[in-house]
Motif scaffolding. Sequence first.
Motif, PDB file in Angstrom:
ATOM      1  N   LYS A 108       0.851  -1.542  -0.190  1.00 49.78           N
ATOM      2  CA  LYS A 108      -0.232   0.320   0.068  1.00 49.78           C
ATOM      3  C   LYS A 108       0.434   1.347  -0.068  1.00 49.78           C
ATOM      4  CE  LYS A 108      -4.115  -2.280   2.533  1.00 49.78           C
ATOM      5  NZ  LYS A 108      -4.476  -2.381   4.021  1.00 49.78           N
ATOM      6  N   LEU A 109       1.903   1.423  -0.139  1.00 47.57           N
ATOM      7  CA  LEU A 109       3.071   2.600   0.111  1.00 47.57           C
ATOM      8  C   LEU A 109       2.665   3.574  -0.945  1.00 47.57           C
ATOM      9  CD1 LEU A 109       5.245   3.639   1.151  1.00 47.57           C
ATOM     10  CD2 LEU A 109       6.920   2.448   0.435  1.00 47.57           C
ATOM     11  N   ARG A 110       2.645   4.377  -0.369  1.00 46.80           N
ATOM     12  CA  ARG A 110       2.307   5.236  -2.364  1.00 46.80           C
ATOM     13  C   ARG A 110       2.996   6.271  -2.044  1.00 46.80           C
ATOM     14  NH1 ARG A 110      -3.321   7.505  -1.285  1.00 46.80           N
ATOM     15  NH2 ARG A 110      -3.444   7.413   1.110  1.00 46.80           N
ATOM     16  N   PHE A 111       3.332   7.339  -0.226  1.00 46.59           N
ATOM     17  CA  PHE A 111       4.552   7.632  -1.022  1.00 46.59           C
ATOM     18  C   PHE A 111       5.481   7.659  -0.208  1.00 46.59           C
ATOM     19  CE2 PHE A 111      -0.353   9.145  -0.298  1.00 46.59           C
ATOM     20  CZ  PHE A 111      -0.347  10.189  -0.418  1.00 46.59           C
ATOM     21  N   PHE A 112       6.462   8.413  -0.718  1.00 50.93           N
ATOM     22  CA  PHE A 112       7.656   7.727  -0.357  1.00 50.93           C
ATOM     23  C   PHE A 112       8.729   9.056  -0.955  1.00 50.93           C
ATOM     24  CE2 PHE A 112      12.166   6.541  -1.714  1.00 50.93           C
ATOM     25  CZ  PHE A 112      12.759   5.806  -0.199  1.00 50.93           C
ATOM     26  N   SER A 113       9.930   9.576   0.103  1.00 54.26           N
ATOM     27  CA  SER A 113      11.094  10.430   0.260  1.00 54.26           C
ATOM     28  C   SER A 113      12.456   9.907   0.552  1.00 54.26           C
ATOM     29  CB  SER A 113       9.746  11.285   0.829  1.00 54.26           C
ATOM     30  OG  SER A 113      10.174  11.707   2.142  1.00 54.26           O
ATOM     31  N   ALA A 114      13.029  10.352   0.163  1.00 53.51           N
ATOM     32  CA  ALA A 114      14.860  10.344   0.628  1.00 53.51           C
ATOM     33  C   ALA A 114      15.291  11.387   1.040  1.00 53.51           C
ATOM     34  CB  ALA A 114      14.925   8.806   0.200  1.00 53.51           C
ATOM     35  N   ASP A 115      16.512  11.978   1.760  1.00 57.16           N
ATOM     36  CA  ASP A 115      16.970  12.340   2.340  1.00 57.16           C
ATOM     37  C   ASP A 115      18.449  11.853   2.563  1.00 57.16           C
ATOM     38  OD1 ASP A 115      18.048  15.005   2.642  1.00 57.16           O
ATOM     39  OD2 ASP A 115      16.679  15.928   3.459  1.00 57.16           O
ATOM     40  N   GLY A 116      19.395  12.057   1.443  1.00 63.05           N
ATOM     41  CA  GLY A 116      20.243  12.111   2.391  1.00 63.05           C
ATOM     42  C   GLY A 116      20.992  10.780   1.864  1.00 63.05           C
ATOM     43  N   LEU A 117      20.813  10.038   0.894  1.00 61.60           N
ATOM     44  CA  LEU A 117      20.742   8.240   0.823  1.00 61.60           C
ATOM     45  C   LEU A 117      21.291   8.418  -0.434  1.00 61.60           C
ATOM     46  CD1 LEU A 117      18.245   8.255   2.464  1.00 61.60           C
ATOM     47  CD2 LEU A 117      17.837   6.443   1.771  1.00 61.60           C
ATOM     48  N   CYS A 118      22.254   7.255  -0.182  1.00 62.64           N
ATOM     49  CA  CYS A 118      22.055   7.055  -1.638  1.00 62.64           C
ATOM     50  C   CYS A 118      21.798   6.253  -2.719  1.00 62.64           C
ATOM     51  CB  CYS A 118      23.939   5.821  -1.317  1.00 62.64           C
ATOM     52  SG  CYS A 118      23.805   4.270  -1.473  1.00 62.64           S
ATOM     53  N   SER A 119      22.287   6.305  -4.129  1.00 62.68           N
ATOM     54  CA  SER A 119      21.297   5.271  -5.230  1.00 62.68           C
ATOM     55  C   SER A 119      21.508   4.299  -5.302  1.00 62.68           C
ATOM     56  CB  SER A 119      22.107   5.991  -6.044  1.00 62.68           C
ATOM     57  OG  SER A 119      23.266   5.247  -6.112  1.00 62.68           O
ATOM     58  N   ARG A 120      21.820   3.209  -4.427  1.00 59.68           N
ATOM     59  CA  ARG A 120      21.408   2.279  -4.097  1.00 59.68           C
ATOM     60  C   ARG A 120      20.525   1.452  -3.110  1.00 59.68           C
ATOM     61  NH1 ARG A 120      25.058  -2.434  -2.052  1.00 59.68           N
ATOM     62  NH2 ARG A 120      26.962  -0.256  -1.048  1.00 59.68           N
ATOM     63  N   GLU A 121      20.948   2.486  -1.645  1.00 57.87           N
ATOM     64  CA  GLU A 121      20.139   2.183  -0.983  1.00 57.87           C
ATOM     65  C   GLU A 121      18.440   2.974  -1.255  1.00 57.87           C
ATOM     66  OE1 GLU A 121      21.865   3.171   3.156  1.00 57.87           O
ATOM     67  OE2 GLU A 121      22.214   4.955   1.892  1.00 57.87           O
ATOM     68  N   VAL A 122      18.176   3.942  -2.363  1.00 56.70           N
ATOM     69  CA  VAL A 122      17.119   4.560  -2.711  1.00 56.70           C
ATOM     70  C   VAL A 122      16.539   3.034  -3.870  1.00 56.70           C
ATOM     71  CG1 VAL A 122      15.982   6.515  -3.850  1.00 56.70           C
ATOM     72  CG2 VAL A 122      17.143   6.891  -2.479  1.00 56.70           C
ATOM     73  N   HIS A 123      17.412   1.982  -4.639  1.00 55.65           N
ATOM     74  CA  HIS A 123      16.550   1.678  -5.600  1.00 55.65           C
ATOM     75  C   HIS A 123      16.905   0.211  -4.790  1.00 55.65           C
ATOM     76  CE1 HIS A 123      17.210  -1.276  -8.923  1.00 55.65           C
ATOM     77  NE2 HIS A 123      17.701  -0.521  -9.404  1.00 55.65           N
ATOM     78  N   SER A 124      17.234  -0.093  -3.408  1.00 54.25           N
ATOM     79  CA  SER A 124      16.295  -1.347  -2.938  1.00 54.25           C
ATOM     80  C   SER A 124      15.228  -1.342  -2.309  1.00 54.25           C
ATOM     81  CB  SER A 124      17.426  -1.882  -2.185  1.00 54.25           C
ATOM     82  OG  SER A 124      17.515  -0.701  -1.070  1.00 54.25           O
ATOM     83  N   LEU A 125      14.747  -0.227  -2.190  1.00 49.88           N
ATOM     84  CA  LEU A 125      13.498   0.365  -0.979  1.00 49.88           C
ATOM     85  C   LEU A 125      11.940   0.578  -2.125  1.00 49.88           C
ATOM     86  CD1 LEU A 125      15.057   3.324   1.237  1.00 49.88           C
ATOM     87  CD2 LEU A 125      14.087   1.106   1.988  1.00 49.88           C
ATOM     88  N   ILE A 126      12.581   0.177  -3.175  1.00 46.87           N
ATOM     89  CA  ILE A 126      11.654   1.122  -4.342  1.00 46.87           C
ATOM     90  C   ILE A 126      11.567  -0.530  -5.444  1.00 46.87           C
ATOM     91  CG2 ILE A 126      10.115   1.606  -6.283  1.00 46.87           C
ATOM     92  CD1 ILE A 126      12.573   4.270  -5.223  1.00 46.87           C
ATOM     93  N   VAL A 127      10.396  -1.294  -5.322  1.00 48.23           N
ATOM     94  CA  VAL A 127       9.975  -2.721  -6.191  1.00 48.23           C
ATOM     95  C   VAL A 127       9.359  -2.385  -7.159  1.00 48.23           C
ATOM     96  CG1 VAL A 127      11.254  -4.301  -4.147  1.00 48.23           C
ATOM     97  CG2 VAL A 127       8.809  -4.033  -4.573  1.00 48.23           C
ATOM     98  N   VAL A 128       9.236  -3.563  -8.300  1.00 43.35           N
ATOM     99  CA  VAL A 128       9.003  -3.440  -9.232  1.00 43.35           C
ATOM    100  C   VAL A 128       7.934  -4.560  -9.210  1.00 43.35           C
ATOM    101  CG1 VAL A 128       8.541  -3.187 -11.673  1.00 43.35           C
ATOM    102  CG2 VAL A 128       9.975  -2.249 -10.989  1.00 43.35           C
TER     103      VAL A 128
END
Length: 417
Positions: free
Chosen positions: A152-172
């Motif tokens: 149900k995750l609809r809203f996501f924001s990241a501040d000060g993360l590396c691109s690899r971390e963001v990539h791992s938090l968002i799935v397809v």
Amino acid sequence: MSLINELPSELLARAFEIGIFKWGIQFLPPLRLTCQSWNEIVLFTPRLFGIIDVTRVSRSTIQRQLARAKAAPLYVTIPRYLNRYHGAELETILLTTAENWVYAAVPMRVMYKIHPRRRDDLTRLDALHVAAGDPKLAAASESFWGATAPPKLRFFSADGLCSREVHSLIVVPSSIIDFELKNLHGGRRLEHDYYCQRDIPMKELLGILARIPNAARICLDTIQSLQPAAEPLLALTFSHLTELDLTRVRWAPHFLASMNLPALQNLVIVDCEMAPRWGGSWQVVFMQWSQPGWLPVNLQSIDIRGSLEESDVDAFIRWLARLPNVVRLMHDEDARITAALAYDASLCPGVVHLAIERAYEFADLMLLAKHRRARLKFISAALCFEGSEDEIAELKNLVEEVHCVCFSCGFDVGLTV
């Protein structure tokens, strides 16, 4: 008071929620003392106690809140910096309730503390805002989550993360509709016995964006370590994107030209100047976004400042001529834009709100106001610096609301002339 008590209890409970979000759980005791009815609403609405901001309460208060919240949805806020021992204890307490989180604004260190086998329990999570990543702890696998990500995750924001971390938090496939990235970096790499900042390959950023095809809003802020791609980028289509906000994003034209945004309504581009060593320009974006199937015909609001070069202005004006539905235009670019609007009434014919933050010819502004008298409702510009008192008075008669932003008006952006 009797009129307020006629409101449904559910509506009052919602109002109490807003108060807790603004002032913390300390907002509730005065409400309970107001009257018996309000006291009962507070006591029998467990979700009011599920709004937990660690910066404002003690351990005992959090434990009492969790006891009263029971199985209600939890809105958890944990700041980046907490006392090492006291903060770790509070984080541990809240992590035991992760299955009830619907909103989490937490440092990435808290997410890493969730055991991999328990990450599947965050099925109720609707909004996740993470900050202060740690590349050393980044998930080695493709996904941070276990077998399934929060559905149900609809809203996501990241501040000060590396691109690899963001990539791992968002799935397809992703259910995210509102997406923000701020201060994204590429992590660190070891070079000559020293750790250096790693640039983010352009394909890596687009790889992240490709995971949110259903986004309605994308905001990218302060991404300075992008590395341009040597080869052409694959096109991405965002059929539902209505708002795009770019602020201080390096090489922005390089990847924007590969983004097809047919439903775009609001566009903000601020301080996204091109680096001089790259041969591209914003002209490429405007040309691509003018092609059939790429033109955002529903675009209504454009805010573009500190980004265009002089050589880009003519291409920008030609692109504006293809946009029939623009009602709000803010720019601090070349005076040619204001002149084009003044001498061509068919250019953005529906403009209602115009804000100019750069030198211009006052005669052009007057001509623009006269030609568009039936539509133009608001003008903001450095009026005192460019026009005389009589000219400004005449402008006021042509336009409903006139604001001056010059230094002589005391830096007051909202001052009405």
